[in-house]
Write a protein that holds these residues in place. Structure first.
Motif, PDB file in Angstrom:
ATOM      1  N   GLU A   1      41.706  21.129  41.316  1.00 27.26           N
ATOM      2  CA  GLU A   1      41.801  21.291  42.763  1.00 27.26           C
ATOM      3  C   GLU A   1      40.426  21.462  43.396  1.00 27.26           C
ATOM      4  OE1 GLU A   1      44.732  21.200  44.804  1.00 27.26           O
ATOM      5  OE2 GLU A   1      45.339  20.234  42.939  1.00 27.26           O
ATOM      6  N   VAL A   2      39.553  22.217  42.756  1.00 25.52           N
ATOM      7  CA  VAL A   2      38.194  22.383  43.274  1.00 25.52           C
ATOM      8  C   VAL A   2      37.530  21.021  43.377  1.00 25.52           C
ATOM      9  CG1 VAL A   2      35.877  23.233  42.669  1.00 25.52           C
ATOM     10  CG2 VAL A   2      37.838  24.779  42.567  1.00 25.52           C
ATOM     11  N   SER A   3      37.675  20.232  42.332  1.00 21.65           N
ATOM     12  CA  SER A   3      37.037  18.920  42.311  1.00 21.65           C
ATOM     13  C   SER A   3      37.645  17.963  43.339  1.00 21.65           C
ATOM     14  CB  SER A   3      37.131  18.316  40.910  1.00 21.65           C
ATOM     15  OG  SER A   3      36.340  17.164  40.823  1.00 21.65           O
ATOM     16  N   SER A   4      38.950  18.025  43.520  1.00 25.10           N
ATOM     17  CA  SER A   4      39.592  17.070  44.435  1.00 25.10           C
ATOM     18  C   SER A   4      39.546  17.503  45.898  1.00 25.10           C
ATOM     19  CB  SER A   4      41.042  16.815  44.016  1.00 25.10           C
ATOM     20  OG  SER A   4      41.840  17.956  44.236  1.00 25.10           O
ATOM     21  N   GLN A   5      39.431  18.818  46.153  1.00 22.06           N
ATOM     22  CA  GLN A   5      39.515  19.296  47.527  1.00 22.06           C
ATOM     23  C   GLN A   5      38.195  19.781  48.122  1.00 22.06           C
ATOM     24  OE1 GLN A   5      42.688  22.082  48.279  1.00 22.06           O
ATOM     25  NE2 GLN A   5      44.033  21.087  46.806  1.00 22.06           N
ATOM     26  N   THR A   6      37.146  19.806  47.310  1.00 14.68           N
ATOM     27  CA  THR A   6      35.855  20.287  47.825  1.00 14.68           C
ATOM     28  C   THR A   6      34.753  19.298  47.449  1.00 14.68           C
ATOM     29  OG1 THR A   6      35.130  21.564  45.878  1.00 14.68           O
ATOM     30  CG2 THR A   6      36.626  22.674  47.423  1.00 14.68           C
TER      31      THR A   6
ATOM     32  N   VAL B   1      37.857  30.226  47.048  1.00 16.21           N
ATOM     33  CA  VAL B   1      38.700  31.421  46.878  1.00 16.21           C
ATOM     34  C   VAL B   1      40.149  31.088  47.210  1.00 16.21           C
ATOM     35  CG1 VAL B   1      39.152  33.742  47.768  1.00 16.21           C
ATOM     36  CG2 VAL B   1      36.811  33.050  47.209  1.00 16.21           C
ATOM     37  N   ARG B   2      40.367  30.329  48.271  1.00 16.84           N
ATOM     38  CA  ARG B   2      41.732  29.938  48.638  1.00 16.84           C
ATOM     39  C   ARG B   2      42.411  29.178  47.506  1.00 16.84           C
ATOM     40  NH1 ARG B   2      44.463  25.784  49.492  1.00 16.84           N
ATOM     41  NH2 ARG B   2      42.705  24.351  49.518  1.00 16.84           N
ATOM     42  N   ILE B   3      41.690  28.218  46.923  1.00 17.29           N
ATOM     43  CA  ILE B   3      42.245  27.423  45.819  1.00 17.29           C
ATOM     44  C   ILE B   3      42.580  28.321  44.639  1.00 17.29           C
ATOM     45  CG2 ILE B   3      41.659  25.686  44.076  1.00 17.29           C
ATOM     46  CD1 ILE B   3      40.019  24.272  46.352  1.00 17.29           C
ATOM     47  N   ALA B   4      41.663  29.193  44.285  1.00 10.71           N
ATOM     48  CA  ALA B   4      41.897  30.077  43.141  1.00 10.71           C
ATOM     49  C   ALA B   4      43.088  31.004  43.400  1.00 10.71           C
ATOM     50  CB  ALA B   4      40.640  30.886  42.834  1.00 10.71           C
ATOM     51  N   LYS B   5      43.170  31.576  44.590  1.00  7.00           N
ATOM     52  CA  LYS B   5      44.293  32.469  44.914  1.00  7.00           C
ATOM     53  C   LYS B   5      45.618  31.727  44.852  1.00  7.00           C
ATOM     54  CE  LYS B   5      42.087  35.959  47.785  1.00  7.00           C
ATOM     55  NZ  LYS B   5      41.956  36.524  49.139  1.00  7.00           N
ATOM     56  N   GLU B   6      45.611  30.487  45.297  1.00  3.29           N
ATOM     57  CA  GLU B   6      46.831  29.689  45.328  1.00  3.29           C
ATOM     58  C   GLU B   6      47.361  29.390  43.927  1.00  3.29           C
ATOM     59  OE1 GLU B   6      47.813  25.197  46.774  1.00  3.29           O
ATOM     60  OE2 GLU B   6      46.654  26.438  48.157  1.00  3.29           O
ATOM     61  N   HIS B   7      46.469  29.263  42.955  1.00  2.07           N
ATOM     62  CA  HIS B   7      46.887  28.801  41.625  1.00  2.07           C
ATOM     63  C   HIS B   7      46.683  29.827  40.507  1.00  2.07           C
ATOM     64  CE1 HIS B   7      47.529  24.822  43.251  1.00  2.07           C
ATOM     65  NE2 HIS B   7      46.343  24.886  43.825  1.00  2.07           N
ATOM     66  N   ILE B   8      46.198  31.003  40.832  1.00  2.00           N
ATOM     67  CA  ILE B   8      45.799  31.978  39.808  1.00  2.00           C
ATOM     68  C   ILE B   8      46.945  32.376  38.867  1.00  2.00           C
ATOM     69  CG2 ILE B   8      46.188  34.063  41.194  1.00  2.00           C
ATOM     70  CD1 ILE B   8      43.047  33.839  39.304  1.00  2.00           C
ATOM     71  N   ASN B   9      48.170  32.386  39.358  1.00  2.00           N
ATOM     72  CA  ASN B   9      49.298  32.843  38.539  1.00  2.00           C
ATOM     73  C   ASN B   9      50.082  31.707  37.895  1.00  2.00           C
ATOM     74  OD1 ASN B   9      48.866  35.646  39.000  1.00  2.00           O
ATOM     75  ND2 ASN B   9      49.666  35.360  41.065  1.00  2.00           N
ATOM     76  N   GLU B  10      49.603  30.493  38.028  1.00  2.00           N
ATOM     77  CA  GLU B  10      50.295  29.361  37.434  1.00  2.00           C
ATOM     78  C   GLU B  10      49.933  29.220  35.959  1.00  2.00           C
ATOM     79  OE1 GLU B  10      49.981  25.700  39.596  1.00  2.00           O
ATOM     80  OE2 GLU B  10      49.963  26.754  41.520  1.00  2.00           O
TER      81      GLU B  10
ATOM     82  N   ASP C   1      48.410  27.482  32.986  1.00  5.15           N
ATOM     83  CA  ASP C   1      47.245  26.594  32.938  1.00  5.15           C
ATOM     84  C   ASP C   1      46.428  26.663  34.226  1.00  5.15           C
ATOM     85  OD1 ASP C   1      45.562  24.875  31.554  1.00  5.15           O
ATOM     86  OD2 ASP C   1      46.589  23.072  32.257  1.00  5.15           O
ATOM     87  N   ALA C   2      46.349  27.862  34.783  1.00 10.03           N
ATOM     88  CA  ALA C   2      45.641  28.079  36.054  1.00 10.03           C
ATOM     89  C   ALA C   2      44.208  27.563  35.996  1.00 10.03           C
ATOM     90  CB  ALA C   2      45.657  29.561  36.416  1.00 10.03           C
ATOM     91  N   TYR C   3      43.528  27.793  34.891  1.00 12.33           N
ATOM     92  CA  TYR C   3      42.123  27.380  34.764  1.00 12.33           C
ATOM     93  C   TYR C   3      41.969  25.887  35.066  1.00 12.33           C
ATOM     94  CZ  TYR C   3      37.732  26.047  32.643  1.00 12.33           C
ATOM     95  OH  TYR C   3      36.487  25.508  32.437  1.00 12.33           O
ATOM     96  N   ASN C   4      42.751  25.051  34.388  1.00 15.28           N
ATOM     97  CA  ASN C   4      42.631  23.598  34.578  1.00 15.28           C
ATOM     98  C   ASN C   4      43.097  23.153  35.957  1.00 15.28           C
ATOM     99  OD1 ASN C   4      41.442  22.651  32.141  1.00 15.28           O
ATOM    100  ND2 ASN C   4      43.348  23.190  31.100  1.00 15.28           N
TER     101      ASN C   4
END
Length: 86
Positions: free
Chosen positions: A51-56, A32-41, A43-46
């Motif tokens: 980030e999910v793959s690299s940080q979790t 959730v933290r990762i998604a909140k951090e990047h949701i408005n960028e 190409d947010a999906y990619n």
């Protein structure tokens, strides 16, 4: 028959993800933290997928499977829904 096999593969991938989240309770908060951090960028999906793959401990390949796409889209929808509550 191929469609049924594909559906079963997607279900199996989702189940592995949910098992991981149950075994690692802090994982859900991190997602959730990762998604909140990047949701408005742009190409947010990619960005979220990377980030999910690299940080979790959840690994999402560069070529996203149907289950990967469904999971990331669900994560985005959860975060958008959460922000609509406030």
């Amino acid at each position: 028959m191929a469609s049924e096999l594909n559906q079963q593969r997607i279900i199996d991938e989702f189940l592995r993800c949910f098992r991981k989240m149950i075994m690692e309770p802090e994982l859900a908060g991190e997602l959730v933290r990762i998604a909140k951090e990047h949701i408005n960028e742009p190409d947010a999906y990619n960005i979220i997928a990377q980030e999910v793959s690299s940080q979790t401990t959840l690994k999402i390949t560069d070529e996203h499977t149907d289950a990967d796409r469904m999971f990331i889209n669900l994560l985005i929808e959860v975060v958008k829904g959460d922000s609509n509550l406030y």
